[in-house]
Design an enzyme around this catalytic site. Structure first.
Site, PDB file in Angstrom:
ATOM      1  N   ASP A  13     -17.452  12.839 -10.788  1.00 19.61           N
ATOM      2  CA  ASP A  13     -16.997  14.128 -10.280  1.00 19.61           C
ATOM      3  C   ASP A  13     -18.129  15.147 -10.196  1.00 19.61           C
ATOM      4  O   ASP A  13     -18.155  15.984  -9.291  1.00 19.61           O
ATOM      5  CB  ASP A  13     -15.880  14.681 -11.177  1.00 19.61           C
ATOM      6  CG  ASP A  13     -14.523  14.141 -10.775  1.00 19.61           C
ATOM      7  OD1 ASP A  13     -14.472  13.032 -10.221  1.00 19.61           O
ATOM      8  OD2 ASP A  13     -13.518  14.822 -11.025  1.00 19.61           O
TER       9      ASP A  13
ATOM     10  N   CYS B 264     -14.634   8.024 -17.068  1.00 18.10           N
ATOM     11  CA  CYS B 264     -14.711   9.355 -16.473  1.00 18.10           C
ATOM     12  C   CYS B 264     -13.405   9.823 -15.850  1.00 18.10           C
ATOM     13  O   CYS B 264     -12.379   9.177 -15.955  1.00 18.10           O
ATOM     14  CB  CYS B 264     -15.887   9.415 -15.514  1.00 18.10           C
ATOM     15  SG  CYS B 264     -17.471   9.357 -16.405  1.00 18.10           S
ATOM     16  N   ASP B 265     -13.481  10.957 -15.138  1.00 23.12           N
ATOM     17  CA  ASP B 265     -12.332  11.815 -14.866  1.00 23.12           C
ATOM     18  C   ASP B 265     -11.107  11.118 -14.269  1.00 23.12           C
ATOM     19  O   ASP B 265      -9.999  11.281 -14.749  1.00 23.12           O
ATOM     20  CB  ASP B 265     -12.749  12.948 -13.930  1.00 23.12           C
ATOM     21  CG  ASP B 265     -13.689  13.928 -14.599  1.00 23.12           C
ATOM     22  OD1 ASP B 265     -14.428  13.515 -15.506  1.00 23.12           O
ATOM     23  OD2 ASP B 265     -13.697  15.114 -14.218  1.00 23.12           O
ATOM     24  N   LYS B 266     -11.277  10.384 -13.183  1.00 25.73           N
ATOM     25  CA  LYS B 266     -10.126   9.769 -12.528  1.00 25.73           C
ATOM     26  C   LYS B 266      -9.976   8.302 -12.897  1.00 25.73           C
ATOM     27  O   LYS B 266      -8.925   7.707 -12.655  1.00 25.73           O
ATOM     28  CB  LYS B 266     -10.247   9.890 -11.002  1.00 25.73           C
ATOM     29  CG  LYS B 266     -10.509  11.305 -10.506  1.00 25.73           C
ATOM     30  CD  LYS B 266      -9.520  12.310 -11.072  1.00 25.73           C
ATOM     31  CE  LYS B 266      -9.867  13.733 -10.670  1.00 25.73           C
ATOM     32  NZ  LYS B 266     -11.140  14.224 -11.231  1.00 25.73           N
TER      33      LYS B 266
ATOM     34  N   CYS C  18     -19.626  13.782 -19.903  1.00 21.75           N
ATOM     35  CA  CYS C  18     -20.219  15.095 -20.194  1.00 21.75           C
ATOM     36  C   CYS C  18     -19.685  15.672 -21.506  1.00 21.75           C
ATOM     37  O   CYS C  18     -18.556  15.416 -21.907  1.00 21.75           O
ATOM     38  CB  CYS C  18     -19.974  16.040 -19.042  1.00 21.75           C
ATOM     39  SG  CYS C  18     -20.663  15.434 -17.489  1.00 21.75           S
TER      40      CYS C  18
ATOM     41  N   GLU D 214     -11.864  19.977  -6.847  1.00 18.06           N
ATOM     42  CA  GLU D 214     -12.112  20.821  -8.008  1.00 18.06           C
ATOM     43  C   GLU D 214     -12.996  21.998  -7.611  1.00 18.06           C
ATOM     44  O   GLU D 214     -13.940  21.841  -6.836  1.00 18.06           O
ATOM     45  CB  GLU D 214     -12.792  20.021  -9.124  1.00 18.06           C
ATOM     46  CG  GLU D 214     -11.871  19.045  -9.806  1.00 18.06           C
ATOM     47  CD  GLU D 214     -12.533  18.328 -10.967  1.00 18.06           C
ATOM     48  OE1 GLU D 214     -11.808  17.650 -11.714  1.00 18.06           O
ATOM     49  OE2 GLU D 214     -13.762  18.437 -11.124  1.00 18.06           O
TER      50      GLU D 214
ATOM     51  N   SER E 247     -12.262  21.925 -12.581  1.00 19.50           N
ATOM     52  CA  SER E 247     -12.917  21.034 -13.533  1.00 19.50           C
ATOM     53  C   SER E 247     -12.485  21.423 -14.937  1.00 19.50           C
ATOM     54  O   SER E 247     -12.153  22.585 -15.208  1.00 19.50           O
ATOM     55  CB  SER E 247     -14.433  21.169 -13.400  1.00 19.50           C
ATOM     56  OG  SER E 247     -15.083  20.714 -14.552  1.00 19.50           O
TER      57      SER E 247
END
Length: 557
Positions: A78, A119-121, A192, A440, A466
């Site tokens: 992302d 990670c995010d998705k 992150c 985002e 985010s």
């Protein structure tokens, strides 16, 4: 075993021929087939160490008596796709990930799955797949990144990479310092460093019981992370033998506890989309109202970046998710986990080693949880704000609208100095259908902070934020502009009220004026007419439903 469909009987001679061609032995054909879905990638920092983790998972599966097979899962970073058209693909990739896992697992008749993610998705996509196909599954996350360092100061990605752009444009830091920061802020592998979406979802996966204890916070570079991978490999065979299924683990209580811990962590607003989508696959009914109900009664106990100054490494050393569960143990729902222990057993064994990082119930950062749900004439079906990252003095904000029909125009205006105190930046046509892909808005929110406007400017959008966003920013505004929601009717200088304590998001316009404007509104033309974004735009539901894809089979789309 389920895998007998491809390996037993005379009729499966050609199937066995292909399996033997991979190097399998006769003995291996009698073992459970375990699919190891790996989202390894050379371009996603949270995934670059997964090759080594795959080896430890394989060792564990073999030691447990299973036969491992690695296959690939798509992954998108992302951060790298932020602030340009590539972000349109991020949220749709969640559905692609779930579909790809379903296709490979069902086509090859695996007996169980280990899904390696970070990670995010990717993490929510793996959980959606697990709930959908309902095979014994363990999720293994690859762990957070350590903090960066510069002049004895710890660095985190969002604050020291995105927000410093505004500081540079204001002349507060030199180009030389900017160049140093971009090399030092991310010192190596991992997701992150703050309580952004990737780490929030890793923690909630552990809370729901779909990964082993300690998995949410163990650092990417740690040996502990490798041990978790190995133990997960061994454990999956036990789940296959015991026929323990994801829907046995991800029950209603698991989602309630995940929401509760999310509120205590001050987690990313994206988790609302993801938990709704996972629950949809698990056939568990959730609503936005439940998030707000739990948020009002659950205190904010952990204050990591972006709202606070602690990092994921601090949470790990303070006791991690088991420590936080210990603090919340009296209000958790007792239920099973993939570890074989109940969630209350895990909570009882947890220990808090630093009460400043993990606060007690009688000494919280805030009496309410980190996320609030707003409604009003501007968001009749809801909007979301990360209130733990909003300063008290701007939790009630009134200002004049500055309206933009896309993210890029808003960012240009912010850096050009066209945004003034008491403005409310409105970024619309960025919702699930309108974007498409519900981008985002980290670039504009970071620009606001970097330009020193975070205490005097607000932002609302039908897009997403985010997990690194901070300030009075309300996203997921529903209905979205592309569906004719009230946000589509705004013009510059309309007066907007954001009242987080009262859970209100309103525009000071009469019903008559809104109706008048609606008569002149026209639905926008599709931005894409082919490819996955065109299909996504046609099938995606609203943010209040988790932006899931709905096939139009005698039901409302």
């Amino acid at each position: 075993m389920r895998s007998n469909q491809i390996k037993k009987g005379i009729e499966r001679t050609p199937h066995r021929a292909l399996l033997y061609s991979t190097g399998l032995t006769e003995k291996a054909l009698n073992k459970p087939f375990v699919g190891i879905g790996s989202s390894f990638s050379d371009i996603v920092p949270g995934h670059i160490l997964m090759r080594g983790m795959e080896r430890f998972i394989e060792r564990g599966v073999e030691a447990g008596g299973g036969c491992p097979f690695i296959f690939g899962i798509p992954s998108i970073c992302d951060g790298i796709c932020m602030g340009h058209p590539g972000m349109r693909y991020s949220l749709p990739s969640r559905e692609i990930i779930a579909d790809s896992i379903e296709a490979v697992a069902q086509a090859h008749c695996f007996d169980g799955l280990i899904l390696l993610t970070n990670c995010d998705k990717i993490t929510p996509g793996t959980l959606m797949a697990a709930a959908r196909i309902n095979l014994p599954t363990i999720i293994v996350t690859a762990g957070p990144m350590t903090s960066g360092r510069f002049k004895e100061k710890r660095l985190s990605y969002v604050r020291d990479a995105f927000e410093v752009i505004g500081r540079f444009k204001k002349g507060e830091i030199s180009e030389a310092e900017l160049r140093v920061l971009e090399k030092e802020v991310c010192p190596g592998a991992g997701s992150c460093q703050g309580m952004y979406t990737a780490n929030t979802m890793a923690c909630l996966t552990e809370v729901m019981g779909m990964s082993l204890p300690g998995s949410g916070c163990a650092l990417a570079v740690s040996a502990k992370r490798k041990r978790i991978a190995y133990d997960s490999g061994q454990r999956i065979v036990k789940l296959i033998e015991g026929k323990v299924l994801p829907r046995d683990i991800m029950n209603r209580g698991a989602f309630e506890d995940a929401i509760r811990v999310d509120m205590a962590l001050g987690g990313s607003t994206n988790t609302i989309l993801h938990l709704l989508a996972i629950a949809n696959e698990a056939e568990v009914e959730l609503s936005l109202e439940l998030f707000d109900e739990i948020g009002r009664e659950t205190p904010h106990l952990v204050n990591l970046r972006p709202g606070g100054d602690y990092f994921m490494e601090d949470l790990e050393w303070a006791g991690g998710i088991p420590g936080l569960l210990n603090t919340l143990k009296d209000i958790l729902v007792d239920r099973p986990t993939v570890s074989g222990k109940s969630i209350k057993e895990i909570a009882s064994e947890g220990e808090v080693l630093d009460r400043e990082v993990i606060r007690s119930l009688d000494d919280p950062y805030d009496r309410e949880g980190g996320i609030a749900i707003l409604t009003g004439n501007l968001a009749p079906e809801g909007a979301v704000v990360k209130q733990s990252a909003v300063k008290e003095k701007v939790k009630k904000f009134k200002g004049r609208a500055k309206v933009f029909d896309n993210e890029e125009d808003a960012v240009k205006a912010i850096y050009a100095g066209k945004i003034r105190d008491h403005n409310v930046i409105v970024i619309r046509y960025e919702g699930p259908k309108g974007g498409p892909g519900m981008r985002e808005m980290l670039s504009p929110t970071a620009a606001v902070v970097g330009m020193g406007l975070s205490d005097s400017v607000a932002l609302i959008t039908d897009g997403r934020f985010s997990g690194g966003t901070r300030g009075p920013c309300a996203g997921h505004v529903c209905p979205e502009a592309a569906q004719g929601g009230p946000i589509a009717l705004l013009i510059d200088d309309d007066e907007i009220l954001i009242d987080i304590p009262r859970r209100k998001l309103e525009v000071r316009l009469s019903k008559e004026e809104l109706a008048k404007r609606r008569k002149s509104w026209r639905k926008p033309s599709p931005k894409f007419k082919k490819g996955c974004l065109a299909r996504y735009m046609l099938l995606v539901s609203s943010a209040k439903e988790g932006a899931v894809l709905k096939a139009n089979l005698n039901e409302d789309n």
